[in-house]
Motif scaffolding. Structure first.
Motif, mmCIF file in Angstrom:
data_model
loop_
_atom_site.group_PDB
_atom_site.id
_atom_site.type_symbol
_atom_site.label_atom_id
_atom_site.label_comp_id
_atom_site.label_asym_id
_atom_site.label_seq_id
_atom_site.Cartn_x
_atom_site.Cartn_y
_atom_site.Cartn_z
ATOM 1 N N VAL A 15 0.864 -1.171 0.000
ATOM 2 C CA VAL A 15 0.000 0.000 0.000
ATOM 3 C C VAL A 15 0.900 1.221 0.000
ATOM 4 O O VAL A 15 1.876 1.276 0.760
ATOM 5 C CB VAL A 15 -0.916 0.016 1.238
ATOM 6 N N LYS A 16 0.609 2.184 -0.855
ATOM 7 C CA LYS A 16 1.390 3.422 -0.864
ATOM 8 C C LYS A 16 0.930 4.298 0.291
ATOM 9 O O LYS A 16 -0.266 4.412 0.566
ATOM 10 C CB LYS A 16 1.209 4.153 -2.188
ATOM 11 N N THR A 17 1.905 4.893 0.993
ATOM 12 C CA THR A 17 1.542 5.662 2.190
ATOM 13 C C THR A 17 1.876 7.142 2.050
ATOM 14 O O THR A 17 1.751 7.883 3.018
ATOM 15 C CB THR A 17 2.273 5.110 3.423
ATOM 16 N N ALA A 18 2.345 7.582 0.892
ATOM 17 C CA ALA A 18 2.681 8.996 0.731
ATOM 18 C C ALA A 18 2.303 9.454 -0.658
ATOM 19 O O ALA A 18 2.249 8.660 -1.593
ATOM 20 C CB ALA A 18 4.176 9.228 0.964
ATOM 21 N N GLY A 19 2.013 10.736 -0.777
ATOM 22 C CA GLY A 19 1.739 11.324 -2.082
ATOM 23 C C GLY A 19 0.288 11.165 -2.513
ATOM 24 O O GLY A 19 -0.561 10.691 -1.770
ATOM 25 N N ARG A 20 0.029 11.539 -3.758
ATOM 26 C CA ARG A 20 -1.349 11.572 -4.259
ATOM 27 C C ARG A 20 -1.952 10.189 -4.355
ATOM 28 O O ARG A 20 -3.169 10.056 -4.394
ATOM 29 C CB ARG A 20 -1.384 12.262 -5.616
ATOM 30 N N ALA A 61 -1.533 7.840 -2.113
ATOM 31 C CA ALA A 61 -1.514 7.242 -0.778
ATOM 32 C C ALA A 61 -2.795 6.471 -0.505
ATOM 33 O O ALA A 61 -3.877 6.911 -0.879
ATOM 34 C CB ALA A 61 -1.334 8.339 0.268
ATOM 35 N N GLY A 62 -2.660 5.305 0.135
ATOM 36 C CA GLY A 62 -3.826 4.491 0.478
ATOM 37 C C GLY A 62 -4.262 3.550 -0.616
ATOM 38 O O GLY A 62 -5.261 2.872 -0.463
ATOM 39 N N HIS A 67 8.086 4.742 1.302
ATOM 40 C CA HIS A 67 6.707 5.156 1.044
ATOM 41 C C HIS A 67 5.798 3.965 0.740
ATOM 42 O O HIS A 67 4.703 4.129 0.226
ATOM 43 C CB HIS A 67 6.663 6.155 -0.123
ATOM 44 N N GLU A 74 4.067 0.244 2.246
ATOM 45 C CA GLU A 74 3.774 -0.606 3.395
ATOM 46 C C GLU A 74 3.468 -2.001 2.857
ATOM 47 O O GLU A 74 2.423 -2.223 2.260
ATOM 48 C CB GLU A 74 2.586 -0.032 4.171
ATOM 49 N N LEU A 94 2.317 -5.844 2.348
ATOM 50 C CA LEU A 94 1.240 -6.683 2.876
ATOM 51 C C LEU A 94 1.675 -8.146 2.848
ATOM 52 O O LEU A 94 2.752 -8.488 2.348
ATOM 53 C CB LEU A 94 -0.037 -6.505 2.052
ATOM 54 N N GLU A 95 0.798 -9.024 3.342
ATOM 55 C CA GLU A 95 1.136 -10.455 3.394
ATOM 56 C C GLU A 95 1.013 -11.127 2.040
ATOM 57 O O GLU A 95 1.540 -12.209 1.833
ATOM 58 C CB GLU A 95 0.233 -11.147 4.413
ATOM 59 N N GLU A 126 -2.956 16.795 -2.076
ATOM 60 C CA GLU A 126 -3.808 16.012 -2.988
ATOM 61 C C GLU A 126 -3.767 14.545 -2.586
ATOM 62 O O GLU A 126 -3.478 13.677 -3.396
ATOM 63 C CB GLU A 126 -3.293 16.216 -4.407
ATOM 64 N N ARG A 127 -4.025 14.228 -1.321
ATOM 65 C CA ARG A 127 -4.027 12.833 -0.844
ATOM 66 C C ARG A 127 -5.152 12.669 0.163
ATOM 67 O O ARG A 127 -5.688 13.673 0.643
ATOM 68 C CB ARG A 127 -2.671 12.501 -0.196
ATOM 69 N N ILE A 176 -3.206 5.542 7.617
ATOM 70 C CA ILE A 176 -3.337 4.570 6.521
ATOM 71 C C ILE A 176 -2.931 3.190 7.003
ATOM 72 O O ILE A 176 -3.605 2.188 6.739
ATOM 73 C CB ILE A 176 -2.486 5.010 5.316
#
Ligand SMILES: [Zn+2]
Lengths: 135, 88
Positions: free
Chosen positions: A9-14, A16-17, A51, A53, A55-56, B64-65, B79
């Motif tokens: 999962v991306k945790t930074a920037g546009r 993210a999530g 940046h 995270e 996962l399994e 923008e996030r 998150i």
């Protein structure tokens, strides 16, 4: 930890999530990553390790695989339903249907128009006559 | 002399150079406080500090996030917590 095929999962920037897949290692700090974009809206791009995270889950793909191969791997692993992602095919089909509908629509009015035109022609001269009488 | 209402300290004074070279004092309403992280109360960067934010493009008003009301470190934490909740 961040080997090819690892789902993160991306945790930074546009972006993210959003979910993404590691494709290959570029450098000490960077890896190549893809959503793919049609599935999770993460572009195929370079990404800092910090940046991400991990996962399994892990997909069975080669290093530097293409987006289509990654999509197939997603389907094989059954992760699309597990992560509640929207498969891209559902998005593409209505677009094609719309395009076909648009292509068909202009044809129909062309056939209908000639039928309507004579009616209009009959109406127009009446109006013109009225105007002439008014003047 | 300025009007009595302009002499109070509730207004902000701006020194502005006119095209003729003179310096004039312009009175404005004070700027709002810095926007803060909703979790740790640290001031947020990248958010303009002004009234009439609707004159700024939306992309320049906040990051923008997701979790635009949190600082980057708190957003990252949020998150991660969400991921672990989903994983169970
Ligand atoms: Zn914070």
């Amino acid at each position: 930890m961040l080997e090819p095929g690892r789902v993160c999962v991306k945790t930074a920037g546009r972006e993210a999530g959003r979910y993404c897949v590691v494709l290959k290692k570029l450098d000490e700090n960077f890896v190549l990553v893809t959503g793919p974009k049609s599935l999770t809206k993460v572009k195929r791009r370079k990404c800092n390790i910090e940046h991400l995270e991990p996962l399994e889950y892990k997909l069975e793909i080669k290093a530097g695989a293409e987006d289509e191969e990654v999509l197939k791997a997603y389907e094989k692993a059954g992760l699309i339903e597990k992560l509640k992602l929207q498969p891209p095919k559902a998005e593409e089909k209505p677009k094609k249907a719309e395009k076909k509908a648009k292509e068909k629509k202009p044809e129909k009015p062309e056939k209908e128009k000639p039928k309507e035109k004579p009616e209009k022609k009959t109406k127009k001269p009446e109006k013109a006559e009225k105007k002439k009488t008014k003047k | 002399m300025p009007r009595p209402a302009q002499r109070s300290s509730k207004l902000r004074k701006l020194r502005i150079k006119t095209p003729g070279g003179r310096v004039k004092v312009r009175f404005e309403k004070r700027r709002p406080g810095k926007p803060k992280c909703a979790k740790c109360k640290k001031p947020l960067s990248g958010v303009p500090r002004m009234r009439k934010l609707d004159r700024v493009p939306k992309s320049q008003r906040r990051p923008e996030r997701p979790y635009a009301n949190l600082c980057p470190t708190c957003a990252r934490q949020q998150i991660k917590e969400k991921i672990y909740k989903l994983a169970g």
